[in-house]
Design an enzyme around this catalytic site. Structure first.
Site, PDB file in Angstrom:
ATOM      1  N   GLY A 127      65.026  54.366  47.756  1.00  0.00           N
ATOM      2  CA  GLY A 127      63.901  54.094  48.647  1.00  0.00           C
ATOM      3  C   GLY A 127      62.562  54.378  47.996  1.00  0.00           C
ATOM      4  N   ASP A 175      54.228  49.160  49.837  1.00  0.00           N
ATOM      5  CA  ASP A 175      54.922  49.407  48.573  1.00  0.00           C
ATOM      6  C   ASP A 175      54.303  48.594  47.433  1.00  0.00           C
ATOM      7  OD1 ASP A 175      56.454  50.732  50.385  1.00  0.00           O
ATOM      8  OD2 ASP A 175      58.204  49.432  50.192  1.00  0.00           O
ATOM      9  N   TYR A 225      65.385  47.754  59.917  1.00  0.00           N
ATOM     10  CA  TYR A 225      63.943  47.684  59.628  1.00  0.00           C
ATOM     11  C   TYR A 225      63.320  46.509  60.380  1.00  0.00           C
ATOM     12  CZ  TYR A 225      59.583  47.543  56.987  1.00  0.00           C
ATOM     13  OH  TYR A 225      58.257  47.549  56.638  1.00  0.00           O
TER      14      TYR A 225
HETATM   15  C1  GLA Z   1      59.534  50.157  53.518  1.00  0.00           C
HETATM   16  C2  GLA Z   1      58.622  48.933  53.570  1.00  0.00           C
HETATM   17  C3  GLA Z   1      57.159  49.334  53.712  1.00  0.00           C
HETATM   18  C4  GLA Z   1      56.954  50.315  54.854  1.00  0.00           C
HETATM   19  C5  GLA Z   1      57.977  51.449  54.778  1.00  0.00           C
HETATM   20  C6  GLA Z   1      57.921  52.339  55.992  1.00  0.00           C
HETATM   21  O1  GLA Z   1      59.293  50.888  52.358  1.00  0.00           O
HETATM   22  O2  GLA Z   1      58.785  48.144  52.425  1.00  0.00           O
HETATM   23  O3  GLA Z   1      56.363  48.186  53.884  1.00  0.00           O
HETATM   24  O4  GLA Z   1      56.996  49.670  56.094  1.00  0.00           O
HETATM   25  O5  GLA Z   1      59.297  50.973  54.654  1.00  0.00           O
HETATM   26  O6  GLA Z   1      56.702  53.004  56.061  1.00  0.00           O
END
Ligand code: GLA
Length: 389
Positions: A127, A175, A225
């Site tokens: 992650g 990200d 998600y």
């Molecule tokens: C993942 C997604 C991001 C964000 C995070 C949660 O990493 O790629 O865009 O939404 O989860 O904050």
């Protein structure tokens, strides 16, 4: 990894000759502001010094070739700039393919193909944004090698677009933005509604950022998600019946408390509550940091974990164990799950002189309670994506 090493690997895979460009794009860790980036809220990530390295050589025909040192059994994946389409293939090469496709969609068609080699050192499933780093890396390699001169922020947006449309993950911008725009020893305070941002120094006296990898990644991450994202959109639609707002991030916590009864489903209401309160916590945390109040920053991190666990429901037992055990350590200022959820890593702020105790005690308790082994990284905050000379 040096440019010379990358070029050697490249020549071994594709043969010598021609001009080979070498690049790096980092992974990220988010300090606070989770699941706010698709709600028009704030985030506070920083780029890591681990990430994905790449080498590229432009071709004269329209062939695309991809090779990953991490997936050698997959061999060289061959495609063409004219035959890319979402949903056609599977596998790791779908990330760079998606970026090539997104370049065309966004008005930057490639004049010819290229040979690309990549090599990452982000632990799989942690992650820490290995996919975003691969997307930003691909974007930078293409932009540079074909002389397209695309600004880094646009490369981040292209990476997000390609992940949303080509790879089916409805991620926000955090990200890719962190990977593209990171700055050494700084975190990025980003308003995802306007993409305005500022860098905040994170070189703290006697305090380090520690990332703990649970080594757990539950399946359904993408589907859960995408469900969370839909739930937030539903909450927004219901709220927009009573108030004129562009996103959940535009609400203060007081306004939210007042308007919350207009969201009919209690689960959807909890999701929205997290988004609004987490945005507030992020703004408050950065204010606390600027004021030198790291204790408050840490407390807000802990509150973020609780909200992700109880209201947003993206934690899991292993992550809760890691956070709970971290909270017990003297010298740990704050600890929370980081990233999308359902496994991966926690991020903690730990006093330098407590790091050894943190690692041994949290590690032992985690193994005792889950039967699993955690990995610990004392993080250096690195630079965003760049060429390696
Ligand atoms: C993942 C997604 C991001 C964000 C995070 C949660 O990493 O790629 O865009 O939404 O989860 O904050």
């Amino acid at each position: 990894m040096t440019s010379k090493e990358l070029k050697e690997l490249f020549a071994k895979t594709y043969g010598k000759g021609g001009e080979i460009g070498t690049y790096f794009a980092p992974g990220r860790v988010n300090l606070i502001g989770e699941h706010t980036d698709y709600n028009g809220g704030h985030v506070f990530p920083c780029a890591l010094t681990i990430g994905t390295y790449g080498a590229i050589r432009v071709r004269e025909d329209d062939v695309l070739r991809f090779f990953s040192v991490n997936f050698p059994n997959g061999g060289v994946v061959t495609s063409s700039i004219h035959s890319l389409a979402p949903g056609k293939d599977t596998g790791w090469a779908n990330y760079p393919k998606g970026v090539v496709w997104a370049f065309e969609q966004k008005g930057h068609p490639l004049p010819s193909g290229a040979d690309i080699l990549v090599c990452g050192n982000i632990p799989a499933g942690s992650g820490l944004s290995s996919s975003a780093s691969l997307e930003v890396l691909t974007g930078l390699m293409l932009s540079d090698s074909f002389g397209l001169d695309i600004p880094m922020e646009e490369l981040a947006l292209i990476g997000q677009f390609s992940e949303n449309t080509f790879n089916g993950m409805n991620c926000g911008i955090m990200d890719q933005f962190a990977s593209a725009m990171g700055q050494k020893d700084c975190a990025i305070f980003l308003d995802t509604n306007t993409l305005e941002y500022e860098y905040a120094p994170m070189k703290l006296d006697g305090i380090r950022v520690v990332v703990t990898n649970s080594n757990v990644k539950h399946s359904l991450v993408t589907s859960e998600y995408n469900t969370r994202r839909r739930q937030c959109e539903q909450a927004l639609t219901e709220l927009q019946e009573v108030v004129d707002i562009p996103s959940l991030g535009a609400l203060t916590t007081e306004m939210f408390d007042f308007l919350a009864p207009s969201i009919s489903d209690p689960v959807i209401r909890k999701r929205a509550k997290h988004a609004v309160y987490e945005n507030r916590r992020t703004i408050d945390a950065v204010d606390a940091l600027k004021a030198g109040n790291i204790e408050l920053f840490g407390k807000l991190m802990n509150a973020s974990h609780v909200s992700l666990r109880d209201d947003f429901e993206v934690s899991c037992r292993e992550m809760d164990v890691l956070a709970e055990e971290a909270w017990k350590i003297d010298g740990c200022l704050g600890s929370r799950i980081t990233g999308g959820g359902f496994g991966g890593c926690t991020v903690s702020l730990v006093k330098e002189d407590a790091i050894d105790a943190f690692i041994s005690q949290v590690g032992a308790a985690y193994t005792k309670r889950t039967g699993l082994k955690a990995d610990f990284y004392v993080v250096d905050i690195g630079q965003g994506a760049h060429a390696i000379l």
